[in-house]
Design a protein around this motif. Structure first.
Motif, PDB file in Angstrom:
ATOM      1  N   THR A  42       0.818  -1.221   0.000  1.00 44.83           N
ATOM      2  CA  THR A  42       0.000   0.000   0.000  1.00 44.83           C
ATOM      3  C   THR A  42       0.850   1.269   0.000  1.00 44.83           C
ATOM      4  OG1 THR A  42      -0.151  -0.092   2.415  1.00 44.83           O
ATOM      5  CG2 THR A  42      -1.911  -1.165   1.163  1.00 44.83           C
ATOM      6  N   HIS A  43       2.173   1.112  -0.103  1.00 43.88           N
ATOM      7  CA  HIS A  43       3.070   2.260  -0.125  1.00 43.88           C
ATOM      8  C   HIS A  43       3.954   2.184  -1.371  1.00 43.88           C
ATOM      9  CE1 HIS A  43       1.977   1.563   4.111  1.00 43.88           C
ATOM     10  NE2 HIS A  43       2.009   2.878   4.205  1.00 43.88           N
ATOM     11  N   PRO A  44       4.516   3.294  -1.793  1.00 45.17           N
ATOM     12  CA  PRO A  44       5.355   3.279  -3.006  1.00 45.17           C
ATOM     13  C   PRO A  44       6.507   2.279  -2.869  1.00 45.17           C
ATOM     14  CG  PRO A  44       4.874   5.525  -2.335  1.00 45.17           C
ATOM     15  CD  PRO A  44       4.373   4.659  -1.226  1.00 45.17           C
ATOM     16  N   PRO A  45       6.787   1.529  -3.928  1.00 43.39           N
ATOM     17  CA  PRO A  45       7.877   0.542  -3.872  1.00 43.39           C
ATOM     18  C   PRO A  45       9.238   1.207  -3.972  1.00 43.39           C
ATOM     19  CG  PRO A  45       6.941   0.597  -6.059  1.00 43.39           C
ATOM     20  CD  PRO A  45       6.103   1.528  -5.223  1.00 43.39           C
ATOM     21  N   HIS A  46      10.272   0.398  -3.884  1.00 39.26           N
ATOM     22  CA  HIS A  46      11.635   0.866  -4.101  1.00 39.26           C
ATOM     23  C   HIS A  46      11.712   1.518  -5.482  1.00 39.26           C
ATOM     24  CE1 HIS A  46      15.999   0.711  -4.709  1.00 39.26           C
ATOM     25  NE2 HIS A  46      16.132   0.485  -3.414  1.00 39.26           N
TER      26      HIS A  46
ATOM     27  N   ALA B 263       8.040   0.823   4.333  1.00 36.21           N
ATOM     28  CA  ALA B 263       6.909   0.683   5.249  1.00 36.21           C
ATOM     29  C   ALA B 263       6.239  -0.681   5.092  1.00 36.21           C
ATOM     30  CB  ALA B 263       5.895   1.804   5.016  1.00 36.21           C
ATOM     31  N   ASP B 264       5.994  -1.096   3.858  1.00 33.52           N
ATOM     32  CA  ASP B 264       5.368  -2.406   3.638  1.00 33.52           C
ATOM     33  C   ASP B 264       6.290  -3.543   4.087  1.00 33.52           C
ATOM     34  OD1 ASP B 264       2.777  -1.847   2.481  1.00 33.52           O
ATOM     35  OD2 ASP B 264       3.855  -1.060   0.750  1.00 33.52           O
ATOM     36  N   VAL B 265       7.584  -3.410   3.837  1.00 37.55           N
ATOM     37  CA  VAL B 265       8.541  -4.440   4.260  1.00 37.55           C
ATOM     38  C   VAL B 265       8.468  -4.648   5.763  1.00 37.55           C
ATOM     39  CG1 VAL B 265      11.012  -4.917   4.522  1.00 37.55           C
ATOM     40  CG2 VAL B 265      10.109  -4.157   2.319  1.00 37.55           C
TER      41      VAL B 265
END
Length: 279
Positions: A105-109, A118-120
């Motif tokens: 739900t957050h921008p990826p690398h 955040a997702d990690v």
């Protein structure tokens, strides 16, 4: 353009579009491929030989690495190498031999096939044993990459109670993984713990437990001769100052924490019984 250097700067794997943006031509890619300098994972994805690893798995399945499999991408502390690749494949089924996490739900690398930090961390808090997710969050939080408060807001409700409990164990400063873990185990045992206490004649110690027992956690640097001599002097100064001292290494803290805590409790009990009173 040096194709191998370009790939090494991107963890050993990249898409054709990334090469094009960097000015690499199709002819140079084909030449490197024919010479065996690079390999094609699948159409449009290239890697250095034997270096794609988990990134190759993610790209091959159009997924994102997450949880502990993404820790290295963000230079996070970890305790063990992941036994399986942790992926966030979106709506798709996970490939065999991988562990699936929910949608990100957050921008990826920005350029690696890796979920956003955040997702990690959220995935790790929901997936891993407490101590393993704790060291990842501790590393990111104390570097200032993310805040505990932000993660707590992202983990509401009863189903995330265990994850929030891990966040409660993040400390303002930790000089090593060992310090994070030792603090976790000492507090879980109900001990009164003070960290980074300055003692006269000794300097700063890792832990002062129940105001009478100094505990130091020793990483690999403490095996160096110069550090051994320094630690010996500090131990002597601690005893001269009226306190006992125990030292624990990596194996004690990471692999045998119950034995470490038992040793601390045994010394504290002896103190209560007056075993160290002068005779």
């Amino acid at each position: 353009m040096d194709i191998e250097s370009f790939l090494r700067a991107r963890a050993g794997v990249a898409r054709t579009s990334a090469f094009r943006r960097a000015g690499c031509t199709r002819a140079s890619l084909d030449k490197a491929l024919a010479a065996g300098r690079i390999v094609r994972i699948r159409r449009g994805i290239y890697s250095l030989p034997r270096e794609a690893g988990a990134y190759g798995v993610a790209l091959d399945h159009n997924a994102l690495l997450t949880c502990v499999s993404a820790a290295a991408s963000y230079r996070l502390w970890t305790l063990h190498e992941p036994g399986a690749v942790h992926l966030s494949p979106g709506h798709k089924a996970a490939p065999p031999g991988t562990l699936t996490h929910g949608r990100c739900t957050h921008p990826p690398h920005p350029w690696l096939p890796v979920a956003g930090l955040a997702d990690v961390l959220i995935h790790s808090l929901r997936c891993l044993p407490a101590v393993e997710s704790l060291v990842m969050v501790q590393c990111a939080a104390q570097r200032g990459d993310i805040t505990v408060e932000f993660l707590r807001r992202k983990l509401p409700g009863n189903r995330n109670a265990r994850a929030r409990a891990v966040l409660d164990c993040v400390i303002p400063r930790a000089d090593s993984v060992l310090e994070v873990l030792a603090n976790f185990h000492f507090r879980r045992a109900g001990l009164h713990v003070r960290r980074h206490v300055e003692l006269p004649g000794v300097g700063e110690v890792d832990f002062l437990i129940e105001d009478c027992l100094v505990v130091e956690t020793d990483g690999s640097s403490h095996l160096e001769p110069r550090q051994v001599r320094k630690d010996r002097k500090r131990n002597n100064a601690t005893v001269i100052g009226g306190r006992l001292c125990l030292r624990f290494g990596y194996d004690d803290v990471v692999n045998h924490p119950e034995r470490m805590v038992a040793d601390v409790m045994a010394v504290l009990e002896l103190c209560r019984r007056g075993a160290f009173d002068s005779r």
